[in-house]
Write an enzyme that holds these catalytic residues in place. Structure first.
Site, PDB file in Angstrom:
ATOM      1  N   TYR A   1      20.458 -59.467  42.992  1.00  0.00           N
ATOM      2  CA  TYR A   1      20.540 -60.135  44.289  1.00  0.00           C
ATOM      3  C   TYR A   1      20.938 -59.192  45.416  1.00  0.00           C
ATOM      4  CZ  TYR A   1      20.061 -64.545  41.821  1.00  0.00           C
ATOM      5  OH  TYR A   1      19.575 -65.566  41.052  1.00  0.00           O
TER       6      TYR A   1
ATOM      7  N   HIS B   1      23.830 -70.982  29.694  1.00  0.00           N
ATOM      8  CA  HIS B   1      23.990 -70.711  31.119  1.00  0.00           C
ATOM      9  C   HIS B   1      25.276 -71.402  31.585  1.00  0.00           C
ATOM     10  CE1 HIS B   1      21.615 -69.517  34.913  1.00  0.00           C
ATOM     11  NE2 HIS B   1      22.851 -69.800  35.317  1.00  0.00           N
TER      12      HIS B   1
ATOM     13  N   GLU C   1      24.077 -63.932  32.303  1.00  0.00           N
ATOM     14  CA  GLU C   1      25.197 -63.363  33.053  1.00  0.00           C
ATOM     15  C   GLU C   1      26.548 -63.561  32.357  1.00  0.00           C
ATOM     16  OE1 GLU C   1      23.134 -63.786  37.474  1.00  0.00           O
ATOM     17  OE2 GLU C   1      24.956 -64.915  37.043  1.00  0.00           O
TER      18      GLU C   1
ATOM     19  N   ARG D   1      11.422 -70.156  33.129  1.00  0.00           N
ATOM     20  CA  ARG D   1      12.682 -69.873  32.440  1.00  0.00           C
ATOM     21  C   ARG D   1      13.651 -71.024  32.703  1.00  0.00           C
ATOM     22  NH1 ARG D   1      17.576 -66.563  34.286  1.00  0.00           N
ATOM     23  NH2 ARG D   1      18.850 -66.602  32.404  1.00  0.00           N
TER      24      ARG D   1
ATOM     25  N   ASN E   1      19.173 -59.745  36.361  1.00  0.00           N
ATOM     26  CA  ASN E   1      19.292 -60.564  37.567  1.00  0.00           C
ATOM     27  C   ASN E   1      19.766 -59.666  38.693  1.00  0.00           C
ATOM     28  OD1 ASN E   1      18.666 -62.708  35.938  1.00  0.00           O
ATOM     29  ND2 ASN E   1      20.641 -63.735  36.102  1.00  0.00           N
TER      30      ASN E   1
ATOM     31  N   GLU F   1      16.043 -63.167  37.302  1.00  0.00           N
ATOM     32  CA  GLU F   1      16.400 -63.870  38.542  1.00  0.00           C
ATOM     33  C   GLU F   1      16.328 -62.896  39.706  1.00  0.00           C
ATOM     34  OE1 GLU F   1      20.124 -65.999  38.631  1.00  0.00           O
ATOM     35  OE2 GLU F   1      19.845 -66.799  36.607  1.00  0.00           O
TER      36      GLU F   1
END
Length: 513
Positions: A361, A187, A232, A143, A359, A418
């Site tokens: 985290y 991005h 995002e 990606r 994504n 991600e």
């Protein structure tokens, strides 16, 4: 033909067992320093590169193991991710125009030690070497993001043929190595020329983005079948226009909701354009950074805080994409009026997705202290582990969020676009970068992924953030997320222990399908 130098040869030259050489390759601490140095010296002299499959998966610190590799479908996209501004460098080469990040990083105090993405990981020049490393890591997909100002230096108008050629060559190189290209169109690197005309605060930028998406679909759509419109958008809108910690550095919540609306509109418009002009069957989605919110107590204030933060971090973009409406509390919580919304806007924004990119985290845990009515984050969480970003390591949050998204929004497919962690990696100057904490992190999150797959959540791929150490936005080069260590002085690449573990994991899983 010259015989390949083997681990057995190293063992004979070093006067040790094959098991001892294996333990050095797996960075086990129980080999005495003199023996370790002798083995490493022999490896250097003979330019020995170990087969990645020789790296033992059992080296993972986690005791729990994947119960069945068959939980992952045969066509699962095992990959890694990067973004253009963080990795490419060459910001003034090949006809690229400036982006909002090129100017933002030059404002005093915006980044760690004033560092910029001017060189980054120099992927623009190292691209073929990096693709070869992807193959060595057994990646099935990559990606990447396309730099809008490298394609259209003014954001629209004249096309930069040199910029198009770079991505054309990248896609061809990926396909030549049997790696599926997954292209992200935005991005965060908005062309500066468009920002100077209003940027995401104007509807015109949404239509300029749709034109750019059509251009890329016409150019790469014969070979690229997976497309992410935005990465995002919450960060673009809230961090960029709301609190000003990201480019373009505007601090105004009214601007944030207006920018978010135009970004979402641009997504819907671009989706229609890609479907119309890609020459292969296109899978089109958008990537959201989602954060599960948890309550540490049962107080009413905490429960209200959970709802407010969920609206801010998750529902702000999930609701319009899947339900065609903004959350009722959003604008009141931010203390602003709704943006100007035309009749057709929400229908365009809710154009059906082929997949949702997620994504993940960390999580947010909140509480309300006694004698107050205001919630606060629990930081640090007792006995929790943290990454170098000061993000709590909480693998269960991934499965909790995926189950919630599937229950409430039911996307037809999900890509984990991600997932990764920054730690203080160090290179020994030879060919070794031990990072057992990242190995543990990846392993434990993959265990959660297996759990939700068995519960019917349609996960189609998993991408580690990131392939390479790179420019980490406002943190500059102080944080390393890569599976591959980058020595920024020489741009030398060294596969980390986590990269070797991930390669062996992919090889094992795909061998059983």
């Amino acid at each position: 033909m010259t015989r390949k130098f083997t681990i057995r040869d190293i063992a004979q030259l070093a006067g040790v067992s094959i098991a001892t050489v294996s333990r050095v390759l797996n960075h086990k601490p129980d080999v005495d320093p003199q023996t370790r140095e002798r083995i490493l010296h022999i490896m250097d002299v003979h330019s020995f590169a170990p087969d990645l499959s020789a790296v033992q998966l059992a080296g993972s610190p986690s005791r729990r193991k994947l119960s069945s590799p068959h939980a992952f479908p045969p066509d699962f996209l095992w990959g890694a991710a990067t973004s253009a501004y963080q990795t490419e460098g060459a910001v003034r080469e090949g006809g690229r125009g400036p982006s909002i990040w090129d100017t933002f990083v030059r404002e005093p105090g915006t980044t760690w030690h004033g560092e910029t993405g001017d060189v980054a990981a120099d992927h623009y020049h190292w691209m073929l070497d990096d693709v070869a490393l992807m193959k060595e890591l057994q990646l099935k997909a990559y990606r990447f993001s396309v730099s809008w100002p490298r394609i259209l230096p003014q954001g629209n108008g004249p096309i930069n043929a040199c910029g198009l050629d770079f991505y054309d060559r990248l896609v061809d190189a990926l396909l030549a190595h049997d790696i599926c290209p997954v292209a992200t169109l935005y991005h965060w690197d908005l062309p500066l020329a468009l920002h100077e005309q209003g940027g995401w605060l104007t509807r015109e930028t949404a239509y300029a983005f749709a034109d750019y998406a059509e251009l890329m679909a016409r150019k790469l759509g014969d070979r690229v079948s997976w497309w992410v419109t935005h990465n995002e958008p919450w960060c673009s809108a809230y961090l960029g226009y709301g609190i000003g910690t990201h480019a373009p550095g505007i601090r105004d919540f009214s601007s944030a909701v207006l920018a978010s609306h135009h970004i979402l509109l641009s997504h819907g418009l671009a989706t229609e354009r890609i479907r119309a002009h890609a020459q292969t069957e296109a899978h089109i989605g958008i990537t959201l950074n989602l954060t599960p919110i948890y309550a540490a107590d049962e107080s009413e204030a905490t429960q209200q805080g959970v709802e407010q933060l969920d609206v801010l971090h998750n529902r702000w973009f999930l609701d319009p994409l899947f339900r065609g409406t903004y959350p009722e509390q959003l604008f009141n919580n931010l203390g602003v009026a709704p943006p100007a919304i035309k009749n057709i806007d929400m229908q365009i924004i809710a154009t059906p997705l082929d997949f949702l990119g997620v994504n993940y985290y960390s999580r947010s845990l909140i509480r309300t202290p006694l004698r107050t009515q205001h919630y606060e984050p629990v930081v640090p969480v007792p006995e929790a582990s943290y990454t170098q970003m000061a993000w709590e390591i909480y693998p269960q949050g991934l499965s909790d969020m995926l189950l919630r998204v599937q229950r409430d929004y039911a996307p037809s497919a999900i890509l984990i676009t991600e997932n990764g962690a920054a730690f203080e990696d160090s290179w020994d100057g030879r060919g070794h970068v031990p990072d057992k904490r990242r190995v543990r992190y990846l392993h434990e999150h993959l265990l959660e992924l297996e759990t939700v797959l068995k519960q019917g959540v349609p996960i189609s791929g998993y991408f580690v953030w990131s392939l390479l150490d790179n420019f980490e936005w406002t943190d500059g080069y102080s944080k390393r997320f890569g599976l591959i260590y980058v020595d920024y002085i020489t741009q030398r690449r060294i596969i980390k222990e986590s990269g070797r573990w991930y390669a062996a994991f992919i090889k094992e899983v795909t061998a059983t399908n």
